[in-house]
Design a protein around this motif. Structure first.
Motif, PDB file in Angstrom:
ATOM      1  N   ASN A 196      19.314 -40.919 -43.980  1.00 30.14           N
ATOM      2  CA  ASN A 196      19.462 -42.006 -43.023  1.00 30.14           C
ATOM      3  C   ASN A 196      20.819 -42.660 -43.217  1.00 30.14           C
ATOM      4  O   ASN A 196      21.085 -43.263 -44.252  1.00 30.14           O
ATOM      5  N   VAL A 197      21.685 -42.495 -42.228  1.00 30.56           N
ATOM      6  CA  VAL A 197      23.015 -43.107 -42.274  1.00 30.56           C
ATOM      7  C   VAL A 197      23.110 -44.114 -41.137  1.00 30.56           C
ATOM      8  O   VAL A 197      23.190 -43.738 -39.963  1.00 30.56           O
ATOM      9  N   ASP A 198      23.023 -45.380 -41.483  1.00 27.27           N
ATOM     10  CA  ASP A 198      23.116 -46.462 -40.494  1.00 27.27           C
ATOM     11  C   ASP A 198      22.113 -46.277 -39.354  1.00 27.27           C
ATOM     12  O   ASP A 198      22.443 -46.440 -38.176  1.00 27.27           O
ATOM     13  N   GLY A 199      20.886 -45.891 -39.720  1.00 28.08           N
ATOM     14  CA  GLY A 199      19.824 -45.770 -38.733  1.00 28.08           C
ATOM     15  C   GLY A 199      19.701 -44.419 -38.063  1.00 28.08           C
ATOM     16  O   GLY A 199      18.781 -44.199 -37.275  1.00 28.08           O
ATOM     17  N   ILE A 200      20.601 -43.483 -38.369  1.00 29.02           N
ATOM     18  CA  ILE A 200      20.586 -42.150 -37.764  1.00 29.02           C
ATOM     19  C   ILE A 200      20.250 -41.110 -38.820  1.00 29.02           C
ATOM     20  O   ILE A 200      20.834 -41.111 -39.912  1.00 29.02           O
ATOM     21  N   GLN A 201      19.299 -40.222 -38.507  1.00 25.30           N
ATOM     22  CA  GLN A 201      18.968 -39.140 -39.425  1.00 25.30           C
ATOM     23  C   GLN A 201      20.040 -38.046 -39.317  1.00 25.30           C
ATOM     24  O   GLN A 201      20.134 -37.349 -38.311  1.00 25.30           O
ATOM     25  N   VAL A 202      20.826 -37.909 -40.367  1.00 30.46           N
ATOM     26  CA  VAL A 202      21.935 -36.950 -40.386  1.00 30.46           C
ATOM     27  C   VAL A 202      21.507 -35.682 -41.106  1.00 30.46           C
ATOM     28  O   VAL A 202      21.019 -35.727 -42.239  1.00 30.46           O
ATOM     29  N   GLU A 246      25.811 -33.814 -32.736  1.00 33.96           N
ATOM     30  CA  GLU A 246      25.633 -35.260 -32.645  1.00 33.96           C
ATOM     31  C   GLU A 246      24.184 -35.561 -33.032  1.00 33.96           C
ATOM     32  O   GLU A 246      23.244 -35.299 -32.285  1.00 33.96           O
ATOM     33  N   HIS A 247      24.021 -36.103 -34.220  1.00 32.84           N
ATOM     34  CA  HIS A 247      22.726 -36.127 -34.888  1.00 32.84           C
ATOM     35  C   HIS A 247      21.676 -36.961 -34.173  1.00 32.84           C
ATOM     36  O   HIS A 247      20.483 -36.613 -34.201  1.00 32.84           O
ATOM     37  N   SER A 302      27.389 -43.748 -33.165  1.00 27.63           N
ATOM     38  CA  SER A 302      26.884 -42.386 -33.285  1.00 27.63           C
ATOM     39  C   SER A 302      27.647 -41.666 -34.388  1.00 27.63           C
ATOM     40  O   SER A 302      28.746 -42.071 -34.770  1.00 27.63           O
ATOM     41  N   ILE A 303      27.041 -40.594 -34.898  1.00 28.22           N
ATOM     42  CA  ILE A 303      27.661 -39.793 -35.963  1.00 28.22           C
ATOM     43  C   ILE A 303      27.696 -38.342 -35.512  1.00 28.22           C
ATOM     44  O   ILE A 303      26.675 -37.792 -35.088  1.00 28.22           O
TER      45      ILE A 303
END
Length: 364
Positions: A44-50, A281-282, A293-294
């Motif tokens: 979890n990177v800043d709310g996004i599953q990477v 784009e995860h 976004s990541i």
């Protein structure tokens, strides 16, 4: 004294650990990385599953395997529909009626079939002698040049004319307007990422990360009656016949202060002069509402010592070498060799689980 030592906490090793614990066996899992989960590890990177080690989409036609993985997480209804960017133009994948319209303006299956059939005649009945000829024999020159050639050469680090024909046994071609990449009945992404699955599999089991089996082999061997080994098979046998070859990957991730960078989870870059093969784009795998976004770019690389081996190079030379190691493995009755690296073959996730469950039957 444990009943089983499992080397590696990826999906194969963790499935084995979970099932063995259910049977009342004592299990120790050691993992050389600083986290569990192998290549399916998500964070979890800043709310996004990477997806730290590249995109992982679970898909299978087996109801048994689908039900099995769903006991550890709720899955969303993600459908893998990648697109290809060739010199700034966008094409749908896999090759389907949307792609053929984008390429040639073909509006009917008959028009697209005629176009491909005409281009396949280039080989004039010759048996394909390399990957380039094999691809043209399957889909024609246009699709090969724009959507296969550059991507494949980047992936393997070699010219398509130098690659054996058998690498591309088939290419998916659909004469329908269907962008779903997989034909499997069941498909999805675990809501909240893959790491939770491995955590649940390993609940109640001793796990030691940052622990390399090869630094203290004698000590680790003495800890258990049986060993399940999921690392490189040639390393286990001290490379005595030579090293198996792999392709590796390098990842570069970026945070963008925009909620949507490319509008799709996966965009393949098929031109040879673009150094990466795709951008992920995860947040489109497991959708979340964030103002940022990541993305991650994937760069193929020749595997060298110290790099992560991703794709076995299954040519005649390596397959012959693997068979020699496999003969040694079969003679070692204390050790079970399983998974992508120990079996020197590319596995999808559902195949890994199926292989582990099958191998476990032989342990009973």
């Amino acid at each position: 004294m444990f009943d089983y030592l499992i080397v590696g906490s990826g999906l194969y090793g963790s499935t084995c650990a979970y099932e063995l614990k259910k049977r009342g066996k004592s299990v120790l899992v050691i993992e050389k990385r600083d986290h569990i989960g192998g290549n399916i590890y998500t964070e979890n990177v800043d709310g996004i599953q990477v997806h730290r080690y590249g995109a992982h989409i679970f898909h299978t036609n087996s109801r048994e395997i689908w039900d099995y993985i769903n006991q550890f997480a709720d899955f969303n209804r993600y459908t893998n529909s990648p697109v290809a960017n060739y010199q700034g133009k966008i094409y749908n994948l896999p090759f389907n009626m949307n792609t053929f319209y984008q390429l040639w303006g073909s509006r009917t299956p008959a028009e697209a079939q005629a176009k491909i059939a005409a281009q396949r005649q280039e080989l004039d009945g010759r048996e394909p002698s390399n990957l380039e000829e094999q691809a043209i024999s399957l889909v024609g020159r246009d699709i090969y040049e724009k959507l296969v050639k550059g991507y494949t050469e980047k992936q393997w680090g070699r010219s398509a004319t130098e690659l054996p024909a058998f690498i591309i046994k088939r290419l998916p071609v659909r004469f329908t307007y269907d962008n779903n990449y997989f034909n499997d009945q069941f498909q999805g992404i675990p809501i909240g990422g893959y790491t939770q699955i491995i955590e649940k599999m390993l609940t109640g089991i001793e796990v030691r990360c940052n622990t390399d089996f090869f630094t203290k082999q004698a000590e680790y061997r003495s800890l258990a009656k049986h060993i399940i080994y999921t690392g490189p098979i040639d390393q286990y046998f001290s490379y005595q016949f030579g090293k198996l070859e792999y392709r590796s990957l390098r990842f570069e991730s970026e945070r963008h202060e925009t909620p949507n960078v490319q509008g799709n989870a996966v965009v393949n870059y098929t031109a040879r002069d673009v150094p990466y093969t795709r951008i992920i784009e995860h947040k489109h795998f497991d959708p979340v509402d964030t103002p940022h976004s990541i993305i991650t770019r994937e760069y193929p690389a020749e595997w060298q010592e110290g790099m992560e081996p991703y794709y076995p190079i299954n040519n005649e030379l390596n397959d012959s070498l693997y068979r020699r190691y496999r003969a040694l493995a079969k003679a070692d009755t204390k050790v079970i060799f399983g998974g992508r690296l120990a079996e020197y073959r590319y596995y999808d996730m559902h195949q890994i689980i199926g292989s582990a469950l099958k191998d476990l039957q032989s342990m009973s």
